[in-house]
Design a protein around this motif. Structure first.
Motif, short mmCIF file in Angstrom:
data_model
loop_
_atom_site.label_atom_id
_atom_site.label_comp_id
_atom_site.label_asym_id
_atom_site.label_seq_id
_atom_site.Cartn_x
_atom_site.Cartn_y
_atom_site.Cartn_z
N SER A 68 0.64 -2.00 -0.45
CA SER A 68 0.23 0.26 0.17
C SER A 68 1.12 1.29 0.30
N PRO A 69 0.83 2.24 -1.04
CA PRO A 69 1.32 3.61 -0.84
C PRO A 69 1.26 3.86 0.53
N GLU A 70 0.41 3.82 1.55
CA GLU A 70 -0.24 4.90 2.69
C GLU A 70 -0.06 3.48 3.84
N PRO A 71 0.88 3.32 4.10
CA PRO A 71 0.63 2.35 5.14
C PRO A 71 -0.32 2.29 6.67
N ASN A 72 -0.80 3.47 6.62
CA ASN A 72 -1.21 3.67 8.10
C ASN A 72 -2.20 4.23 8.16
N CYS A 73 -3.23 4.65 8.62
CA CYS A 73 -4.92 4.30 8.32
C CYS A 73 -5.01 6.26 8.19
N THR A 74 -4.82 7.32 7.14
CA THR A 74 -4.67 8.69 7.63
C THR A 74 -6.62 9.70 7.44
N LEU A 75 -7.42 8.00 6.93
CA LEU A 75 -8.79 8.47 6.85
C LEU A 75 -9.47 8.02 7.57
N CYS A 76 -9.47 7.59 8.99
CA CYS A 76 -9.55 7.38 10.06
C CYS A 76 -10.32 8.03 10.63
N THR A 77 -10.87 7.88 11.12
CA THR A 77 -11.59 9.25 12.27
C THR A 77 -11.70 9.20 13.87
N ASP A 78 -11.80 8.37 13.83
CA ASP A 78 -11.23 7.45 15.63
C ASP A 78 -10.16 7.92 16.48
N ASP A 79 -10.18 6.91 17.61
CA ASP A 79 -8.41 6.29 17.33
C ASP A 79 -7.93 5.71 16.99
N ARG A 80 -7.84 5.41 15.71
CA ARG A 80 -7.05 4.87 14.98
C ARG A 80 -6.75 5.50 13.65
N LYS A 81 -6.68 6.80 13.92
CA LYS A 81 -6.15 8.15 12.69
C LYS A 81 -4.85 7.72 12.93
N GLY A 82 -3.93 7.57 11.82
CA GLY A 82 -2.48 7.91 11.38
C GLY A 82 -2.10 6.30 11.64
N GLY A 99 -28.37 -18.21 19.66
CA GLY A 99 -27.76 -19.43 19.20
C GLY A 99 -27.69 -19.58 18.05
N LYS A 100 -27.94 -18.38 17.02
CA LYS A 100 -28.02 -18.57 15.84
C LYS A 100 -26.35 -18.53 14.67
N ALA A 101 -26.34 -19.14 14.30
CA ALA A 101 -25.21 -18.92 13.61
C ALA A 101 -24.01 -17.95 13.19
N VAL A 102 -25.12 -16.49 13.42
CA VAL A 102 -24.68 -15.06 12.96
C VAL A 102 -24.43 -14.72 14.21
N TRP A 103 -23.27 -13.19 13.93
CA TRP A 103 -22.90 -12.39 15.20
C TRP A 103 -22.76 -11.04 14.72
N GLU A 104 -23.40 -10.26 15.54
CA GLU A 104 -24.39 -8.61 14.69
C GLU A 104 -23.81 -7.79 15.53
N GLY A 105 -24.14 -6.86 15.78
CA GLY A 105 -24.41 -5.31 16.51
C GLY A 105 -22.63 -4.54 16.75
N GLY A 106 -21.91 -5.26 16.21
CA GLY A 106 -20.21 -4.89 16.55
C GLY A 106 -20.03 -3.65 15.01
N LYS A 107 -18.98 -3.66 14.37
CA LYS A 107 -18.18 -2.77 13.41
C LYS A 107 -17.61 -2.78 13.24
N ILE A 108 -17.05 -2.83 11.45
CA ILE A 108 -16.14 -2.65 10.97
C ILE A 108 -15.20 -1.80 10.28
N LEU A 109 -14.01 -2.08 10.31
CA LEU A 109 -13.85 -0.62 10.28
C LEU A 109 -13.13 -0.18 7.94
N ASP A 110 -13.29 0.10 7.25
CA ASP A 110 -12.50 -0.41 5.90
C ASP A 110 -10.84 0.66 6.07
N PRO A 111 -10.02 0.70 6.27
CA PRO A 111 -8.90 0.89 6.86
C PRO A 111 -8.39 2.27 5.38
N GLU A 112 -8.82 1.55 4.14
CA GLU A 112 -8.99 2.19 2.36
C GLU A 112 -9.20 3.45 2.43
N ASN A 113 -10.59 3.31 3.32
CA ASN A 113 -11.56 4.84 3.29
C ASN A 113 -11.55 5.39 4.74
#
Length: 151
Positions: A68-82, A99-113
């Motif tokens: 990646s030309p940018e190894p750091n998450c420069t576009l992150c806006t939370d504690d992961r910025k930079g 009890g189902k095989a589904v996990w919900e309620g979390g968040k996922i970050l796309d470090p590219e954007n």
């Protein structure tokens, strides 16, 4: 006597196989993400349970053929910025749904954007693959990737 030992051995073996199969129907493990554009392996992400509940998913390594030309998450806006993308926690939270095989309620970050999306994780194909759905608002408004289990 031999019949009892054989029956006990078969029962224990079936029980252990059942436990192993159930463990595989969890998002916990090491997963290989696939690039949407190239369909090539992109990264390995380890999903682990968090002490207080929920899940944590950390990028362990990049599999991209060109760095990646940018190894750091420069576009992150939370504690992961930079912060470096390798070693970054991109999945936070998520609970198993009734009890189902589904996990919900979390968040996922796309470090590219730098954007955070609501998260749904669904193990499929006997736990060999993981459907990772990121969305904004309703689950219909998002995209799904299929990750492949490494461990």
């Amino acid at each position: 006597m031999i019949k009892n030992v054989l029956t006990l051995t078969l029962t224990l073996s079936a029980g252990l196989l059942s436990l192993a199969a159930h463990a595989q129907m969890s998002p916990v493990g090491l997963w290989r993400s696939i690039d949407d554009a190239t369909q090539q392996p992109k990264a390995e992400i380890r999903i682990t349970p968090k002490a207080g509940g929920g899940l944590s998913g950390v990028v362990e390594r990049s599999l991209a053929t060109t760095p990646s030309p940018e190894p750091n998450c420069t576009l992150c806006t939370d504690d992961r910025k930079g912060q470096p993308k390798i070693g970054m926690e991109i999945i936070r939270g998520g609970q198993q749904s009734d009890g189902k095989a589904v996990w919900e309620g979390g968040k996922i970050l796309d470090p590219e954007n730098g954007k955070n999306y609501s998260l749904r994780l669904t193990p499929i194909d006997g736990g060999k693959k993981l459907e990772v759905r990121g969305f904004i608002g309703a689950p219909l408004l998002g995209r799904t990737q299929t990750w492949i289990r490494v461990q």
